[in-house]
Design an enzyme around this catalytic site. Structure first.
Site, PDB file in Angstrom:
ATOM      1  N   SER A  74      -7.143 -66.657  -7.070  1.00  0.00           N
ATOM      2  CA  SER A  74      -7.757 -67.020  -5.895  1.00  0.00           C
ATOM      3  C   SER A  74      -9.360 -66.330  -5.926  1.00  0.00           C
ATOM      4  O   SER A  74      -9.812 -65.935  -7.089  1.00  0.00           O
ATOM      5  CB  SER A  74      -6.958 -66.499  -4.649  1.00  0.00           C
ATOM      6  N   ASN A  75     -10.118 -66.219  -4.691  1.00  0.00           N
ATOM      7  CA  ASN A  75     -11.286 -65.424  -4.696  1.00  0.00           C
ATOM      8  C   ASN A  75     -11.455 -64.974  -3.580  1.00  0.00           C
ATOM      9  O   ASN A  75     -10.400 -64.792  -2.739  1.00  0.00           O
ATOM     10  CB  ASN A  75     -12.500 -66.630  -4.893  1.00  0.00           C
TER      11      ASN A  75
END
Ligand code: PMT
Length: 395
Positions: A203-204
């Protein structure tokens, strides 16, 4: 701007003469109602002096004139702003108790309400207070979230009354023209999560705050808003149609399913460019040697699909860059076939990912570049929407 300011009994009440002054500077006519407890923290005389009107504390109207203050005021007021709002007052509003002039007025008031809570962090996080705030939010009351910082009792945390300029800005936003009335706007927000196995994902750092602020601002300006959101901890903005997704591929499908009839698409989401080619059915074990090779494959490019659709909406892309901000964003504007691109320097930790503030460059196809100085994400959202309105093709 006809505003009733309700002041309740918290230490932050001492800031309200300054708030009244700033609201008047912004062109507002302000009438003040205090709870009896508020008078322990700020004098009615100060508020009467800065507002230029007598203040109301007593619940009962003037027997000489027969005027019922709260009904008369409700006919006049365009906005009720309660600042600071204590836990007690929020609870009274949530259940509709009317046992003093302000709580009675809050029920008589006919238009929109903004509430700026202020209290110790532990009170703010108490489940009853959190639930009461949520009740108000669900009823359409706009909550002006408290700030974090030193609190009156020598503690630190969330609970400080939002800064006066922030409150004034939210009030001014309330009075903005409804220049997106009749428009359908689709916004994407937040990160995507690409599963590696049942317990791990890529993810980020996107929190969704920027996209949610755009959705909220567009709705307040009259648009019918659809928000396609990756996983976030944010509450859905009231009046916005929200579809929650997890992966880039799901975001692609949700956007395309909701695209018909959208005139404007704003892509603030931080979408994973690559995702694991396959998700392991079971948790990957660590006893497979010292290296693990994962094969990644390109995620569907959502912007390209939108740009290829017919009729094509007005497209606002975002560009999260850590170097050569303007140059890279210009290249992305053309490659992604967008009408505007919002360039975000995500190397600066005080803006961009997971921050409450942002500072961006907005570049248009006609080559103009506009810098939006560092400010709250809601302000940045409104400035972006100003530019969208400016660049929209005439009907
Ligand atoms: O969520 P916050 O914490 O508030 O942070 C805000 C933000 C930094 C995430 C936001 O301001 C921002 O910059 N969003 C874009 C992040 C991003 O993914 O940028 P990019 O340069 O990698 O992508 C360019 C554009 O293509 C973006 O509009 C993106 O939504 C879109 N894209 C990307 C990949 C993909 N497969 N499909 C796409 O449509």
């Amino acid at each position: 701007m006809n505003i009733v300011l309700g002041v309740t009994g918290g230490i932050a009440a001492y800031k309200t003469p300054e708030l009244v002054r700033r609201l008047r500077d912004a062109g507002a006519d302000v009438r003040v109602i205090l709870t009896p407890n508020a008078t322990r923290f700020v004098t009615p005389l100060s508020l009467a002096t800065v507002s230029g009107h007598g203040v109301i504390i007593e619940q009962w109207g003037d027997p000489e004139t027969g005027a019922v203050d709260h009904i008369e005021l409700a006919r006049w007021a365009e906005l009720l702003l309660i600042a600071p709002a204590t836990a007690n007052f929020i609870a009274k509003m949530a259940v509709g108790i009317a046992d003093d002039a302000l709580s009675t007025y809050a029920i008589a008031h006919r238009r929109e309400i903004q509430v700026a809570p202020a209290m110790n962090w532990s009170m703010l996080q108490h489940p009853t207070v959190a639930q009461n705030i949520e009740t108000l939010r669900n009823r359409g009351v706009e909550i002006i979230d408290p700030a974090s910082g030193p609190l009156a009792e020598g503690e630190e945390g969330p609970g400080r009354l939002a800064d006066i300029p922030v409150i004034v800005e939210r009030v001014q936003q309330h009075f903005r023209p409804k220049d997106l009335q009749g428009r359908a706007v689709l916004v994407t927000a937040g990160p995507t999560r690409e599963p590696i196995d049942p317990v791990r994902f890529f993810s980020n750092r996107s929190s969704g705050k920027m996209g949610y602020a755009i959705a909220e601002a567009a709705r307040r300006r009259g648009a019918a808003v659809t928000l396609v959101s990756g996983p976030t901890s944010l509450s859905a903005p009231i009046g916005v149609n929200v579809t929650r997704v997890t992966t880039a591929s799901q975001m692609h499908d949700a956007v395309m399913q909701n695209l018909a009839g959208q005139q404007i698409v704003i892509k603030a989401a931080a979408v994973a460019d690559f995702a694991p080619a396959a998700t392991a059915a079971q948790k990957i074990k660590k006893d497979q040697g010292n290296e693990l090779t994962l094969t990644l494959q390109k995620s569907p490019d959502i912007l390209s699909s939108i740009a290829a659709s017919s009729p094509r909406p007005f497209i606002v892309a975002f560009a999260a860059e850590t170097e050569s901000l303007e140059e890279n964003a210009r290249e992305k504007l053309l490659r992604k076939k967008a009408d505007l691109i919002v360039a975000n320097d995500v190397a600066d930790p005080s803006i961009g990912f997971d921050s409450d503030q942002n500072e961006v460059l907005v570049i248009s196809r006609d080559g103009t570049t506009t810098r939006i100085e560092k400010s709250s994400k809601l302000t940045v959202a409104n400035r972006i929407l100003d530019l969208v309105v400016e660049h929209l093709p005439r009907d």
